[in-house]
Enzyme design. Structure first.
Site, PDB file in Angstrom:
ATOM      1  N   GLY A  13      42.544  42.656  44.780  1.00  0.00           N
ATOM      2  CA  GLY A  13      42.152  43.852  43.749  1.00  0.00           C
ATOM      3  C   GLY A  13      40.561  43.737  43.930  1.00  0.00           C
ATOM      4  N   SER A  15      38.477  46.295  44.910  1.00  0.00           N
ATOM      5  CA  SER A  15      37.749  47.743  44.886  1.00  0.00           C
ATOM      6  C   SER A  15      37.147  48.014  43.683  1.00  0.00           C
ATOM      7  CB  SER A  15      38.887  48.717  45.201  1.00  0.00           C
ATOM      8  OG  SER A  15      40.130  48.456  44.482  1.00  0.00           O
ATOM      9  N   ARG A  16      37.521  47.500  42.646  1.00  0.00           N
ATOM     10  CA  ARG A  16      36.971  47.781  41.207  1.00  0.00           C
ATOM     11  C   ARG A  16      36.880  46.484  40.457  1.00  0.00           C
ATOM     12  NH1 ARG A  16      40.510  50.612  38.046  1.00  0.00           N
ATOM     13  NH2 ARG A  16      42.230  50.153  39.317  1.00  0.00           N
ATOM     14  N   ASN A  93      43.124  38.130  41.862  1.00  0.00           N
ATOM     15  CA  ASN A  93      42.401  38.799  40.764  1.00  0.00           C
ATOM     16  C   ASN A  93      43.131  40.020  40.409  1.00  0.00           C
ATOM     17  OD1 ASN A  93      39.832  40.079  39.234  1.00  0.00           O
ATOM     18  ND2 ASN A  93      40.286  41.385  40.948  1.00  0.00           N
ATOM     19  N   TYR A 158      51.652  41.278  28.830  1.00  0.00           N
ATOM     20  CA  TYR A 158      50.261  40.966  29.726  1.00  0.00           C
ATOM     21  C   TYR A 158      50.163  39.456  29.343  1.00  0.00           C
ATOM     22  CZ  TYR A 158      45.390  40.971  30.901  1.00  0.00           C
ATOM     23  OH  TYR A 158      44.176  40.577  31.620  1.00  0.00           O
ATOM     24  N   ALA A 160      52.152  37.165  28.503  1.00  0.00           N
ATOM     25  CA  ALA A 160      53.269  36.332  29.284  1.00  0.00           C
ATOM     26  C   ALA A 160      52.736  36.201  30.654  1.00  0.00           C
ATOM     27  CB  ALA A 160      54.567  36.922  29.103  1.00  0.00           C
ATOM     28  N   LYS A 162      49.986  36.219  31.968  1.00  0.00           N
ATOM     29  CA  LYS A 162      48.649  35.447  31.889  1.00  0.00           C
ATOM     30  C   LYS A 162      48.945  34.231  31.580  1.00  0.00           C
ATOM     31  CE  LYS A 162      46.197  38.625  33.676  1.00  0.00           C
ATOM     32  NZ  LYS A 162      45.517  38.600  35.272  1.00  0.00           N
TER      33      LYS A 162
HETATM   34  P1  NAP Z   1      40.173  46.717  36.838  1.00  0.00           P
HETATM   35  O1  NAP Z   1      39.143  47.166  36.905  1.00  0.00           O
HETATM   36  O2  NAP Z   1      41.303  47.793  36.558  1.00  0.00           O
HETATM   37  O3  NAP Z   1      40.566  46.493  38.380  1.00  0.00           O
HETATM   38  C1  NAP Z   1      41.904  46.023  38.967  1.00  0.00           C
HETATM   39  C2  NAP Z   1      41.852  45.796  40.340  1.00  0.00           C
HETATM   40  O4  NAP Z   1      43.273  45.223  40.723  1.00  0.00           O
HETATM   41  C3  NAP Z   1      41.581  47.078  41.270  1.00  0.00           C
HETATM   42  O5  NAP Z   1      40.913  46.772  42.176  1.00  0.00           O
HETATM   43  C4  NAP Z   1      42.973  47.566  41.570  1.00  0.00           C
HETATM   44  O6  NAP Z   1      43.135  48.197  43.050  1.00  0.00           O
HETATM   45  C5  NAP Z   1      43.695  46.162  41.863  1.00  0.00           C
HETATM   46  N1  NAP Z   1      45.229  46.101  41.833  1.00  0.00           N
HETATM   47  C6  NAP Z   1      45.813  46.653  40.584  1.00  0.00           C
HETATM   48  N2  NAP Z   1      47.291  46.627  40.967  1.00  0.00           N
HETATM   49  C7  NAP Z   1      47.140  46.147  42.261  1.00  0.00           C
HETATM   50  C8  NAP Z   1      48.225  45.687  43.151  1.00  0.00           C
HETATM   51  N3  NAP Z   1      49.680  46.021  42.892  1.00  0.00           N
HETATM   52  N4  NAP Z   1      47.796  45.424  44.431  1.00  0.00           N
HETATM   53  C9  NAP Z   1      46.567  45.313  44.841  1.00  0.00           C
HETATM   54  N5  NAP Z   1      45.596  45.352  43.912  1.00  0.00           N
HETATM   55  C10 NAP Z   1      45.935  45.858  42.845  1.00  0.00           C
HETATM   56  O7  NAP Z   1      40.769  45.493  36.350  1.00  0.00           O
HETATM   57  P2  NAP Z   1      39.390  44.372  35.696  1.00  0.00           P
HETATM   58  O8  NAP Z   1      39.225  44.234  34.435  1.00  0.00           O
HETATM   59  O9  NAP Z   1      38.508  44.115  36.967  1.00  0.00           O
HETATM   60  O10 NAP Z   1      40.671  42.995  35.894  1.00  0.00           O
HETATM   61  C11 NAP Z   1      40.615  42.102  37.074  1.00  0.00           C
HETATM   62  C12 NAP Z   1      41.344  40.985  36.642  1.00  0.00           C
HETATM   63  O11 NAP Z   1      40.975  40.391  35.396  1.00  0.00           O
HETATM   64  C13 NAP Z   1      42.910  41.214  36.340  1.00  0.00           C
HETATM   65  O12 NAP Z   1      43.750  40.242  36.532  1.00  0.00           O
HETATM   66  C14 NAP Z   1      42.646  41.163  34.683  1.00  0.00           C
HETATM   67  O13 NAP Z   1      43.932  40.809  34.070  1.00  0.00           O
HETATM   68  C15 NAP Z   1      42.002  40.201  34.484  1.00  0.00           C
HETATM   69  N6  NAP Z   1      41.118  40.282  33.069  1.00  0.00           N
HETATM   70  C16 NAP Z   1      40.165  41.172  32.705  1.00  0.00           C
HETATM   71  C17 NAP Z   1      39.822  41.216  31.586  1.00  0.00           C
HETATM   72  C18 NAP Z   1      38.820  42.262  30.960  1.00  0.00           C
HETATM   73  O14 NAP Z   1      38.409  42.305  29.981  1.00  0.00           O
HETATM   74  N7  NAP Z   1      38.540  43.265  31.816  1.00  0.00           N
HETATM   75  C19 NAP Z   1      39.943  40.201  30.473  1.00  0.00           C
HETATM   76  C20 NAP Z   1      40.718  39.193  30.959  1.00  0.00           C
HETATM   77  C21 NAP Z   1      41.275  39.045  32.358  1.00  0.00           C
HETATM   78  P3  NAP Z   1      43.031  49.802  42.963  1.00  0.00           P
HETATM   79  O15 NAP Z   1      41.720  50.122  42.743  1.00  0.00           O
HETATM   80  O16 NAP Z   1      43.606  49.983  44.245  1.00  0.00           O
HETATM   81  O17 NAP Z   1      44.019  50.244  41.690  1.00  0.00           O
END
Ligand code: NAP
Length: 248
Positions: A13, A15-16, A93, A158, A160, A162
């Site tokens: 993951g 890309s973003r 991630n 979510y 559960a 994590k």
């Molecule tokens: P995000 O901006 O929505 O980015 C999610 C990334 O995961 C994207 O690159 C997406 O790829 C990829 N992804 C989703 N489903 C996938 C799959 N089935 N196979 C491969 N790639 C997949 O999310 P983020 O906020 O950066 O979160 C990243 C991690 O941090 C996650 O595990 C999230 O639970 C954790 N986290 C985030 C926060 C927060 O506040 N943002 C807080 C705590 C934990 P595509 O672009 O192709 O969809």
């Protein structure tokens, strides 16, 4: 010598959001980076193009791969090993949210979140075991969440997933420790990415009350913790859950 020089790091993951910031940080610190995405091919290529401009010597490659599929996870790891020769660190991630109170939560929302956030970690860790055992070295970094520690109303699926990541990480760390493979988790707090931009302003204001640093986190601040765990600065750290949450 740069922090991650000669390291090969695979990030799911990438890309973003936090994943993209981690790709960027790892390249900045001198690593070769492989990353996956599910559907954002354009964003993945844009990230590579930008980094190639800034770091012309960098070795960065992206792979379209759905983390929910064990077959795709195994194929991706095999391909990365072919392309890069080794994998020193794996960063699980990729993650999603499908929020709802339990009364309204559908089985589909439960399965989607558990498959992406927890089962994918199982798939990637299982596939990386053999090459890391052979190398007698490795660092596995699983991205969990503060919600996996505290729980959160409206996020039972979510939370559960994590919490599961934390138990999984500590168990795997015990299994692989004697072979010099470290397993740690990082628990971000509220971090500004696509995942959080859609949240209601009143929900955000309520969260802010409990954040000691009185601001939301940036993706690069989580990425720095990942870089530390991927580096040789953390060679005696395993089984930890490092919160990057501004005190939340
Ligand atoms: P995000 O901006 O929505 O980015 C999610 C990334 O995961 C994207 O690159 C997406 O790829 C990829 N992804 C989703 N489903 C996938 C799959 N089935 N196979 C491969 N790639 C997949 O999310 P983020 O906020 O950066 O979160 C990243 C991690 O941090 C996650 O595990 C999230 O639970 C954790 N986290 C985030 C926060 C927060 O506040 N943002 C807080 C705590 C934990 P595509 O672009 O192709 O969809």
């Amino acid at each position: 010598m740069q922090l991650l020089e000669n390291k090969v790091i695979l990030i799911t993951g990438g890309s973003r959001g936090i994943g993209a910031a981690t790709v960027q940080k790892c390249v900045e610190y001198g690593a070769s980076v492989a990353f996956t995405y599910k559907s954002s091919a354009e964003q993945a290529q844009k990230l590579i193009d930008e980094l190639n401009l800034r770091f012309p010597q960098a070795n960065i490659k992206s792979y379209a791969s759905d983390a929910r599929s064990g077959q795709q996870a195994a194929q991706t790891i095999e391909q990365v090993l072919k392309d890069f020769g080794k994998i020193d660190a794996l960063v699980n991630n990729a993650g999603i949210t499908r929020d709802n109170i339990l009364m309204r939560l559908t089985e589909e929302q439960w399965d989607e979140v558990l498959d992406t956030n927890l089962k994918a970690v199982f798939h990637y860790c299982k596939a990386i075991c053999r090459p890391m055992l052979k190398a007698k070295a490795g660092s596995i970094i699983n991205i969990t969440s503060v919600v996996g520690i505290s729980g959160n109303a409206g996020q039972a699926n979510y939370a559960a997933s994590k919490a599961g990541v934390i138990g999984f990480t500590k168990s795997l760390g015990q299994e692989l420790g004697s072979r010099n493979i470290r397993c740690n988790a990082i628990a971000p707090g509220f971090t500004e990415t696509d995942m959080t931009t859609t949240l209601d302003e009143t929900v955000k204001a309520k969260m802010m009350e409990n954040i000691w640093l009185k601001r939301f986190g940036r993706a690069d601040e989580v990425a720095n913790a990942v870089a530390f765990l991927a580096s040789d600065l953390s060679t005696y750290i395993s089984g930890e859950v490092i919160k990057v949450s501004g005190g939340l």
